[in-house]
Design a protein around this motif. Structure first.
Motif, PDB file in Angstrom:
ATOM      1  N   PRO A  20       1.214   3.061  -0.618  1.00 58.74           N
ATOM      2  CA  PRO A  20       1.566   4.303  -1.301  1.00 58.74           C
ATOM      3  C   PRO A  20       0.961   4.480  -2.691  1.00 58.74           C
ATOM      4  O   PRO A  20       0.609   5.594  -3.063  1.00 58.74           O
ATOM      5  CB  PRO A  20       3.094   4.268  -1.364  1.00 58.74           C
ATOM      6  CG  PRO A  20       3.483   2.858  -1.128  1.00 58.74           C
ATOM      7  CD  PRO A  20       2.401   2.256  -0.301  1.00 58.74           C
ATOM      8  N   VAL A  21       0.834   3.412  -3.469  1.00 55.99           N
ATOM      9  CA  VAL A  21       0.281   3.565  -4.824  1.00 55.99           C
ATOM     10  C   VAL A  21      -1.178   4.005  -4.745  1.00 55.99           C
ATOM     11  O   VAL A  21      -1.602   4.940  -5.436  1.00 55.99           O
ATOM     12  CB  VAL A  21       0.417   2.251  -5.632  1.00 55.99           C
ATOM     13  CG1 VAL A  21      -0.237   2.382  -6.999  1.00 55.99           C
ATOM     14  CG2 VAL A  21       1.890   1.863  -5.788  1.00 55.99           C
ATOM     15  N   LEU A  22      -1.939   3.352  -3.883  1.00 54.51           N
ATOM     16  CA  LEU A  22      -3.340   3.721  -3.712  1.00 54.51           C
ATOM     17  C   LEU A  22      -3.466   5.129  -3.135  1.00 54.51           C
ATOM     18  O   LEU A  22      -4.282   5.937  -3.605  1.00 54.51           O
ATOM     19  CB  LEU A  22      -4.044   2.707  -2.807  1.00 54.51           C
ATOM     20  CG  LEU A  22      -5.530   2.954  -2.546  1.00 54.51           C
ATOM     21  CD1 LEU A  22      -6.332   2.942  -3.847  1.00 54.51           C
ATOM     22  CD2 LEU A  22      -6.073   1.904  -1.581  1.00 54.51           C
ATOM     23  N   ALA A  23      -2.675   5.443  -2.135  1.00 59.62           N
ATOM     24  CA  ALA A  23      -2.741   6.767  -1.515  1.00 59.62           C
ATOM     25  C   ALA A  23      -2.354   7.863  -2.503  1.00 59.62           C
ATOM     26  O   ALA A  23      -2.982   8.926  -2.534  1.00 59.62           O
ATOM     27  CB  ALA A  23      -1.832   6.824  -0.290  1.00 59.62           C
ATOM     28  N   TYR A  24      -1.346   7.592  -3.333  1.00 60.73           N
ATOM     29  CA  TYR A  24      -0.957   8.580  -4.345  1.00 60.73           C
ATOM     30  C   TYR A  24      -2.106   8.809  -5.323  1.00 60.73           C
ATOM     31  O   TYR A  24      -2.391   9.951  -5.711  1.00 60.73           O
ATOM     32  CB  TYR A  24       0.307   8.127  -5.087  1.00 60.73           C
ATOM     33  CG  TYR A  24       0.751   9.101  -6.152  1.00 60.73           C
ATOM     34  CD1 TYR A  24       1.295  10.340  -5.807  1.00 60.73           C
ATOM     35  CD2 TYR A  24       0.604   8.798  -7.504  1.00 60.73           C
ATOM     36  CE1 TYR A  24       1.684  11.249  -6.789  1.00 60.73           C
ATOM     37  CE2 TYR A  24       0.991   9.701  -8.483  1.00 60.73           C
ATOM     38  CZ  TYR A  24       1.533  10.918  -8.125  1.00 60.73           C
ATOM     39  OH  TYR A  24       1.919  11.817  -9.091  1.00 60.73           O
ATOM     40  N   ALA A  25      -2.789   7.734  -5.707  1.00 64.69           N
ATOM     41  CA  ALA A  25      -3.947   7.876  -6.596  1.00 64.69           C
ATOM     42  C   ALA A  25      -5.034   8.717  -5.936  1.00 64.69           C
ATOM     43  O   ALA A  25      -5.659   9.567  -6.575  1.00 64.69           O
ATOM     44  CB  ALA A  25      -4.492   6.503  -6.977  1.00 64.69           C
ATOM     45  N   LEU A  26      -5.261   8.509  -4.647  1.00 69.40           N
ATOM     46  CA  LEU A  26      -6.289   9.262  -3.935  1.00 69.40           C
ATOM     47  C   LEU A  26      -5.911  10.726  -3.747  1.00 69.40           C
ATOM     48  O   LEU A  26      -6.774  11.601  -3.794  1.00 69.40           O
ATOM     49  CB  LEU A  26      -6.556   8.637  -2.560  1.00 69.40           C
ATOM     50  CG  LEU A  26      -7.234   7.277  -2.536  1.00 69.40           C
ATOM     51  CD1 LEU A  26      -7.272   6.740  -1.114  1.00 69.40           C
ATOM     52  CD2 LEU A  26      -8.634   7.360  -3.115  1.00 69.40           C
ATOM     53  N   LEU A  27      -4.628  10.995  -3.548  1.00 71.52           N
ATOM     54  CA  LEU A  27      -4.205  12.346  -3.173  1.00 71.52           C
ATOM     55  C   LEU A  27      -3.693  13.209  -4.316  1.00 71.52           C
ATOM     56  O   LEU A  27      -3.931  14.415  -4.327  1.00 71.52           O
ATOM     57  CB  LEU A  27      -3.100  12.276  -2.110  1.00 71.52           C
ATOM     58  CG  LEU A  27      -3.491  11.740  -0.750  1.00 71.52           C
ATOM     59  CD1 LEU A  27      -2.270  11.590   0.129  1.00 71.52           C
ATOM     60  CD2 LEU A  27      -4.509  12.665  -0.107  1.00 71.52           C
ATOM     61  N   ALA A  28      -2.947  12.627  -5.247  1.00 66.09           N
ATOM     62  CA  ALA A  28      -2.198  13.494  -6.154  1.00 66.09           C
ATOM     63  C   ALA A  28      -2.156  13.083  -7.619  1.00 66.09           C
ATOM     64  O   ALA A  28      -1.845  13.911  -8.465  1.00 66.09           O
ATOM     65  CB  ALA A  28      -0.752  13.612  -5.639  1.00 66.09           C
TER      66      ALA A  28
END
Length: 198
Positions: A106-114
Motif C-alpha cells: 500500500p505505501v508504494l501503491a499510494y506513492a504511485l497513485l495519489a
C-alpha cells in the motif's frame, strides 16, 4: 583518442544504477515519496551521494525512472490478466489484478497513485492511467461486440472506471489496509456501470 568505457566499467556503472534504483524503490515502499531522499537512497545502495547524481539529475529524475519501471510492470500484469475470457472476466481481472497488487504494497501503491509528487513524476501517472484505461477500453469494446455490454463510448467508460478504481483505493492505500469487501465491491460496481447482463 577519446576515452571509451570498457565493458567491465560499463557493467559496474549499470550495476550501480540498478542498485540505486532498487534502493529508491525499497525506500518509497517503506516511507513514501515525500520521505525518500537522495542521501537515504545513497546510504541504502551503499554508494556516495555523488554517485546517485552521476546517474540521476535529482530526486525527480530518479523517481520518474522508477515510476516508469514500476508502472510498466503493473500495466503488463493487468494486460496479461485481461488477455482472455469473456468481457466480464476481463473487466473483473483488470480490477482485481490492479487492486490486489496495489493493496499488497500500500505505501508504494499510494506513492504511485495519489501521493503529492513533483510535476515530472505526476506526468508519469497520466501515462499509467492511460495504459489502464486502454486495457479497460479493449475489454469494453470486446464486451460490446459479444453483447455482454450495451453499446457505449468505450474510451469514456474506461476513463471513468480508472478514476473510480483509483479513488476508491486511495483511502485504503493511505490507511494501509482495505476491508475484504473492497475489491469484490469494485468489481461489481465496474460491471454495473458498464451495464453487464446479470
Amino acid at each position: 583518442m577519446p576515452y571509451r568505457r570498457t565493458p567491465a566499467v560499463q557493467q559496474r556503472l549499470d550495476d550501480q544504477r540498478d542498485a540505486i534504483a532498487a534502493a529508491a524503490v525499497a525506500l518509497v515502499a517503506e516511507r513514501g515519496y515525500r520521505e525518500m531522499s537522495i542521501a537515504a537512497v545513497a546510504e541504502r545502495a551503499g554508494v556516495a551521494t555523488g554517485s546517485v547524481y552521476r546517474h540521476f539529475a535529482d530526486k525527480s529524475d530518479l523517481m520518474v525512472q522508477i515510476f516508469r519501471d514500476l508502472c510498466g510492470r503493473e500495466v503488463e500484469a493487468v494486460a496479461s490478466a485481461a488477455a482472455t475470457g469473456s468481457a466480464v472476466v476481463r473487466i473483473s481481472a483488470i480490477v482485481e489484478t490492479f487492486a490486489f497488487r496495489a493493496l499488497h504494497n500500500p505505501v508504494l501503491a499510494y506513492a504511485l497513485l495519489a501521493e503529492p509528487v513533483d510535476a515530472a513524476v505526476d506526468a508519469e501517472r497520466l501515462v499509467l492511467r492511460r495504459a489502464f484505461a486502454a486495457a479497460f477500453s479493449g475489454a469494453i469494446r470486446y464486451g460490446i461486440t459479444t453483447g455482454e455490454f450495451p453499446d457505449q463510448d468505450p474510451d469514456l467508460a474506461a476513463a471513468a472506471l480508472v478514476g473510480a478504481v483509483g479513488e476508491v483505493l486511495t483511502g485504503p492505500l493511505q490507511a494501509g489496509a482495505a476491508s475484504a469487501d473492497t475489491v469484490p465491491a469494485l468489481v461489481a460496481l465496474s460491471l454495473r456501470a458498464l451495464g453487464a447482463h446479470s
